[in-house]
Enzyme design. Structure first.
Site, PDB file in Angstrom:
ATOM      1  N   GLU A 153       0.887  -1.173   0.000  1.00 39.11           N
ATOM      2  CA  GLU A 153       0.000   0.000   0.000  1.00 39.11           C
ATOM      3  C   GLU A 153       0.919   1.215   0.000  1.00 39.11           C
ATOM      4  OE1 GLU A 153      -3.378   0.029   0.006  1.00 39.11           O
ATOM      5  OE2 GLU A 153      -3.581  -2.137  -0.013  1.00 39.11           O
ATOM      6  N   CYS A 208      -1.554   9.842   2.239  1.00 38.35           N
ATOM      7  CA  CYS A 208      -1.217   9.255   0.941  1.00 38.35           C
ATOM      8  C   CYS A 208      -2.219   9.642  -0.142  1.00 38.35           C
ATOM      9  CB  CYS A 208      -1.167   7.734   1.072  1.00 38.35           C
ATOM     10  SG  CYS A 208      -2.675   7.036   1.753  1.00 38.35           S
TER      11      CYS A 208
HETATM   12  P1  NAD Z   1       8.414   4.257   4.888  1.00 37.04           P
HETATM   13  O1  NAD Z   1       8.409   3.501   3.623  1.00 37.04           O
HETATM   14  O2  NAD Z   1       9.563   5.139   5.167  1.00 37.04           O
HETATM   15  O3  NAD Z   1       8.337   3.290   6.177  1.00 37.04           O
HETATM   16  C1  NAD Z   1       7.364   2.291   6.347  1.00 37.04           C
HETATM   17  C2  NAD Z   1       7.942   1.123   7.104  1.00 37.04           C
HETATM   18  O4  NAD Z   1       9.088   0.611   6.433  1.00 37.04           O
HETATM   19  C3  NAD Z   1       8.420   1.425   8.534  1.00 37.04           C
HETATM   20  O5  NAD Z   1       8.009   0.356   9.355  1.00 37.04           O
HETATM   21  C4  NAD Z   1       9.917   1.466   8.437  1.00 37.04           C
HETATM   22  O6  NAD Z   1      10.544   1.025   9.626  1.00 37.04           O
HETATM   23  C5  NAD Z   1      10.204   0.492   7.324  1.00 37.04           C
HETATM   24  N1  NAD Z   1      11.412   0.876   6.596  1.00 37.04           N
HETATM   25  C6  NAD Z   1      11.834   2.122   6.310  1.00 37.04           C
HETATM   26  N2  NAD Z   1      12.999   2.083   5.621  1.00 37.04           N
HETATM   27  C7  NAD Z   1      13.296   0.772   5.466  1.00 37.04           C
HETATM   28  C8  NAD Z   1      14.372   0.075   4.834  1.00 37.04           C
HETATM   29  N3  NAD Z   1      15.364   0.714   4.236  1.00 37.04           N
HETATM   30  N4  NAD Z   1      14.361  -1.267   4.878  1.00 37.04           N
HETATM   31  C9  NAD Z   1      13.351  -1.931   5.467  1.00 37.04           C
HETATM   32  N5  NAD Z   1      12.307  -1.320   6.089  1.00 37.04           N
HETATM   33  C10 NAD Z   1      12.281   0.001   6.102  1.00 37.04           C
HETATM   34  O7  NAD Z   1       7.037   5.028   4.860  1.00 37.04           O
HETATM   35  P2  NAD Z   1       6.536   6.146   5.846  1.00 37.04           P
HETATM   36  O8  NAD Z   1       7.492   7.303   5.718  1.00 37.04           O
HETATM   37  O9  NAD Z   1       6.296   5.562   7.172  1.00 37.04           O
HETATM   38  O10 NAD Z   1       5.129   6.567   5.250  1.00 37.04           O
HETATM   39  C11 NAD Z   1       4.972   7.488   4.216  1.00 37.04           C
HETATM   40  C12 NAD Z   1       4.667   6.785   2.911  1.00 37.04           C
HETATM   41  O11 NAD Z   1       3.615   5.873   3.094  1.00 37.04           O
HETATM   42  C13 NAD Z   1       4.190   7.730   1.817  1.00 37.04           C
HETATM   43  O12 NAD Z   1       4.766   7.375   0.600  1.00 37.04           O
HETATM   44  C14 NAD Z   1       2.695   7.489   1.765  1.00 37.04           C
HETATM   45  O13 NAD Z   1       2.087   7.790   0.545  1.00 37.04           O
HETATM   46  C15 NAD Z   1       2.617   6.043   2.091  1.00 37.04           C
HETATM   47  N6  NAD Z   1       1.308   5.689   2.643  1.00 37.04           N
HETATM   48  C16 NAD Z   1       0.498   4.900   1.904  1.00 37.04           C
HETATM   49  C17 NAD Z   1      -0.761   4.590   2.391  1.00 37.04           C
HETATM   50  C18 NAD Z   1      -1.714   3.709   1.616  1.00 37.04           C
HETATM   51  O14 NAD Z   1      -2.675   3.267   2.208  1.00 37.04           O
HETATM   52  N7  NAD Z   1      -1.464   3.441   0.352  1.00 37.04           N
HETATM   53  C19 NAD Z   1      -1.166   5.067   3.627  1.00 37.04           C
HETATM   54  C20 NAD Z   1      -0.287   5.850   4.367  1.00 37.04           C
HETATM   55  C21 NAD Z   1       0.956   6.157   3.864  1.00 37.04           C
END
Ligand code: NAD
Length: 439
Positions: free
Chosen positions: A212, A246
């Site tokens: 997502e 998002c």
């Molecule tokens: P993110 O991708 O930075 O982090 C999400 C998760 O991934 C966290 O648990 C984090 O610990 C883990 N993570 C981060 N870097 C990592 C790596 N290098 N290796 C492995 N795991 C890692 O996302 P965010 O900053 O928490 O959220 C923002 C993003 O989420 C935006 O792009 C937004 O559009 C998206 N989002 C999507 C939805 C949806 O329903 N489609 C909803 C909310 C947010």
């Protein structure tokens, strides 16, 4: 071996046995777990509000709004799970003397990662589908929302036995350890960049994935639209949670002859909603989650300005409040960093068209967004735009609202996501559809 790796390995081993038990569980057994989850969240709702205020300065309503969709998801699942779980009779042709059925079975052990912008709702809503489909789960709340992470861990520990659902708090290091496990399915909400890391990790074990993700959501305003309503709606949703949603509208396409008037309406709406006595109102502006993200969003504005973009309003932030002013930019050049990255902050980029096909071609050339919004009073116009574009979902004459309809799947497409959930779509996403032929 760190204490967390030791515990992770041991819990994973336990869940790898338990998944065969949970796969056989009845609708009643799954419902019992879900109702317990709902009851505990209800009893901790004030704590949910406090934690979301501490992490994101969400107000009381904003905090409770993260619990409400979880209750809705549980209620719908409780009412319909027995039907969803029932085997479906299938046509056995060419084996006409035989019988055939399709059964939905749990995928097994599921990894669940949540984002920080809706750190409570987007942890527990997918968890409902994971439990409903008869899976086990290893859950990692988002480390950038530490108050919510701690509360989520307390709730999970109170509701579930570790063999069913176990929680591991932590950051990227913990995520990476979890991704080493030969897991059955990964449910990830987050950025497209990390989504690619998740998919690469899943490929090692051929785990299935639900991603997502996000993107740059475009809006097309038609000449027949109610301009005042469109401007007010776009203003409200662009700065929801200080733009960290998002589904926020981001690239706005306007008929060129209405652009100036429309921009003035959006500015007026920003003033009415997000300012008090000419100053940014901390009660209605959310908080940018951390200083790194504050500087990232501010950096997009500074970069675009230095490359010739026109900052119509906003353009600055208040580091102490950790809020960015709702910002409108026009004439953003193609080489500005913001043109290629999801803003995840309160910036509207305005583009104009003479012929709507200019907007459509520009949208076709971008990665497919999570949402597309159309403002029009002409059904043929909206059908034409739908037929020529793609996105995870669409709201016509509104923003975001398609996510709140439980009878529709919620998810992205390609770079904005893979798979979908909510209601029966979540149950199916977390289930394997198994074909059985009796010869
Ligand atoms: P993110 O991708 O930075 O982090 C999400 C998760 O991934 C966290 O648990 C984090 O610990 C883990 N993570 C981060 N870097 C990592 C790596 N290098 N290796 C492995 N795991 C890692 O996302 P965010 O900053 O928490 O959220 C923002 C993003 O989420 C935006 O792009 C937004 O559009 C998206 N989002 C999507 C939805 C949806 O329903 N489609 C909803 C909310 C947010």
């Amino acid at each position: 071996m760190t204490p967390i790796s030791k515990r992770l390995k041991s819990v994973f081993a336990i869940q790898s046995e338990q998944k065969w038990v949970n796969k056989q569980s009845t609708a009643e057994q799954r419902i019992e777990k879900l109702l317990k989850l709902k009851t505990v969240i209800q009893s901790r709702e004030d704590d949910v509000v406090r934690a979301l205020h501490a992490d994101l300065r969400k107000d009381d309503e904003g905090g409770r709004n993260e619990a409400v969709p979880i209750y809705g998801e549980v209620d719908q699942t409780v009412a319909e799970l027995a039907n969803w779980m029932a085997p479906v009779k299938a046509d056995p042709t060419p084996f006409v003397e035989s019988r055939a059925k399709i059964i939905s079975e749990g995928r097994g052990v599921v990894l669940l990662f949540s984002p920080w912008n809706y750190p409570f709702a987007l942890l527990f809503q997918p968890l409902v589908s994971i439990i409903a489909a008869g899976n086990c789960a290893l859950v990692k709340p988002n480390e950038l929302a530490p108050h919510v992470s701690k509360l989520a861990a307390e709730i999970i520990n109170e509701v579930f036995d570790e063999k069913d659902v176990a929680v591991f708090e932590g950051g990227v290091d913990v995520a990476n350890e979890m991704l080493e496990l030969p897991i059955d399915h990964i449910f990830f909400t987050g950025s497209p960049a990390v989504g690619k890391i998740i998919m690469t990790a899943a490929a090692k074990h051929l785990a299935s994935v639900t991603l997502e993700l996000g993107g740059k959501n475009p809006v097309i305003v038609d000449r027949t639209a109610d301009m005042q309503t469109a401007a007010g709606t776009i203003a409200a949703f662009r700065n929801l949670n200080n733009g960290q949603v998002c589904l926020c509208p981001e690239n706005i396409w306007l008929p060129e002859e209405v652009a100036d008037e429309f921009i003035a309406m959006v500015q007026g709406a920003f003033q009415a909603m997000f300012y008090k006595d000419g100053k940014l109102n901390p009660d209605t502006n959310g908080k940018i989650i951390d200083e790194r993200n504050y500087q990232r969003v501010k950096g997009y504005i500074d970069d675009a300005r230095s490359k010739g973009a026109n900052i119509v309003c906003g353009g600055d932030g208040d580091l102490e409040l950790r809020s960015i002013h709702p910002t409108i930019m026009t004439d953003v050049p193609a080489n500005a960093t913001i043109m290629g990255e999801e803003t995840f902050g309160p910036i509207l980029n305005i583009f104009t068209y003479k012929d709507v096909n200019e907007a459509i071609i520009a949208i076709q050339q971008q990665p497919k967004p999570l949402a597309l919004y159309i403002f029009t009073s002409d059904d043929e116009f909206s059908e034409m735009v739908l037929s020529k574009t793609s996105s995870g979902g669409v709201t016509v004459n509104g923003c975001l609202m398609h996510v709140a309809v439980p009878g529709m799947p919620f998810g992205g497409v390609n770079s904005s996501g893979i798979g979908a959930y909510h209601g029966i779509f979540g149950f199916r996403e977390l289930s394997h559809q198994r074909s059985v032929l009796f010869m």
